[in-house]
Scaffold this active site. Structure first.
Site, PDB file in Angstrom:
ATOM      1  CB  THR A 210      -0.864  -0.001   1.286  1.00  0.00           C
ATOM      2  OG1 THR A 210      -2.024  -0.800   1.109  1.00  0.00           O
ATOM      3  CG2 THR A 210      -1.339   1.369   1.695  1.00  0.00           C
ATOM      4  CB  THR A 261       0.979  -0.157   4.858  1.00  0.00           C
ATOM      5  OG1 THR A 261       1.045  -1.350   4.056  1.00  0.00           O
ATOM      6  CG2 THR A 261       2.292   0.028   5.591  1.00  0.00           C
ATOM      7  N   GLY A 262      -0.854  -2.598   6.076  1.00  0.00           N
ATOM      8  CA  GLY A 262      -0.871  -3.885   6.763  1.00  0.00           C
ATOM      9  C   GLY A 262      -2.181  -4.589   6.482  1.00  0.00           C
TER      10      GLY A 262
END
Ligand code: ASP
Length: 346
Positions: A210, A261-262
């Site tokens: 991302t 992000t993740g």
């Protein structure tokens, strides 16, 4: 003390203070967190990612250096990463189980808490620009799917054939993931063209990635922007944290700006971005301590993986991630560009 000695001491104190003075502007970006180990990236791949991060950080810094707004800066940095096939956003986005690219993005301004987001768009070349249009030119905060794209058209945003987003590296990742889940492989998007250079350089950081940016400008206004293709082989109109205000994206001049992000499901459940800001605003934690508390403790505790970047109105920059790596960079007025990939990079 002799006058000369006294003057030297005074000059030293002044210089030390100047070195510690808060930067007038600052920016941080990420290009996704995940399985990013030293032995997983070839030297060419590592170089390509570091250069891409440096380019995007510079695109944002250029705006801030010229006195531009944090909103323009985060948009400029994210557009650069959306256009780069190495990252899971815009061109180079991961595929759904049906073989499509469904893109999510959000932007937020800390000055007045204005926000805009889009989910599941398939034709808008730069979803982050569409998120900004939603914020500035519609009475809404979030638009999805065909309606979002109809709005994009009405605002004159550039549209592309869906095959524009295709990269062979992400298609191969889809094939692997579908095989793992025992699902059939769909037909490639009509007109998809293999790009050998991008395929050779792109690294599969484990189903996702991302991009995001946070910035503070010379007026002390913060902004955050996040853009993603989501997770490989997502189904049923799945939407992650990136476009959800408070989960993957948040900005408030009272505390900070955050982009995450993740694995989005965990970030939504913890409202990660807002939680970092809340710890700064209400608990008096430093930016770094707040980011660590949310990522290293809260996210890890519920089994989530990923990271955040954050910036405060005073120009502090922080990042925290619990994966083996996160593509990241920061730059600030009077401070050098820092690019990191692995956990032990500075
Ligand atoms: N957070 C994104 C999502 O869940 C993916 C990522 O950052 O890797 O859609």
């Amino acid at each position: 003390m002799k006058l000369g000695t006294w003057l030297l001491v005074a000059a030293g104190v002044l210089m030390a203070n100047a070195a510690e003075a808060a930067p007038k502007w600052a920016l941080a970006i990420h290009g996704g967190a995940g399985v990013i180990d030293r032995n997983a990236l070839s030297p060419e791949q590592e170089k390509a990612y570091r250069e891409a991060m440096a380019r995007a950080a510079e695109a944002g810094a250029r705006v801030l250096r010229a006195g531009g707004s944090s909103l323009d800066a985060v948009e400029a940095a994210v557009v650069e990463l959306e256009d780069d096939p190495l990252f899971n956003a815009g061109r180079g986005a991961v595929f759904t189980a049906e073989g499509k690219n469904e893109l999510d993005a959000a932007v937020m301004e800390g000055r007045d808490l204005k926000a805009g987001a889009v989910a599941g768009v398939t034709r808008t070349r730069n979803p982050i620009r569409l998120a900004r249009e939603v914020m500035q030119s519609s009475p809404h905060v979030m638009l999805i799917g065909p309606g979002a794209e109809e709005f994009a058209r009405s605002r004159g945003l550039p549209e592309v054939d869906p095959a524009y987003f295709y990269t062979s590296q992400r298609w191969r990742a889809l094939e692997r993931e579908l095989a793992r889940q025992n699902l059939p492989v769909p037909a490639k998007p009509p007109g998809a063209r293999d790009d050998d250079r991008a395929a050779a350089l792109a690294h599969d950081e484990g189903k996702r990635g991302t991009v995001g940016a946070v910035a503070v400008d010379i007026r002390g206004d913060v902004a955050a922007a996040t853009s993603t293709g989501g997770t490989t082989a997502k189904r049923w109109g799945r939407v992650g944290d990136a476009p959800i205000i408070g989960a993957g994206t948040y900005a408030d001049n009272a505390s900070c700006a955050v982009s995450a992000t993740g694995t989005g499901e965990y970030f939504i459940r913890l409202t990660v971005a807002r939680e970092v800001c809340a710890l700064v605003e209400h608990n008096g934690l430093s930016l770094q301590a707040a980011a660590d508390e949310v990522i290293q403790r809260k996210l890890t505790k519920i089994g989530g993986d990923g990271g955040v970047i954050a910036v405060s109105p005073a120009g502090e920059v922080a990042w925290s991630f619990n994966t083996s790596g996160m593509y990241r960079a920061s730059i600030a007025d009077g401070r050098p560009l820092v690019v990191g990939v692995y956990k032990d990079d500075p």
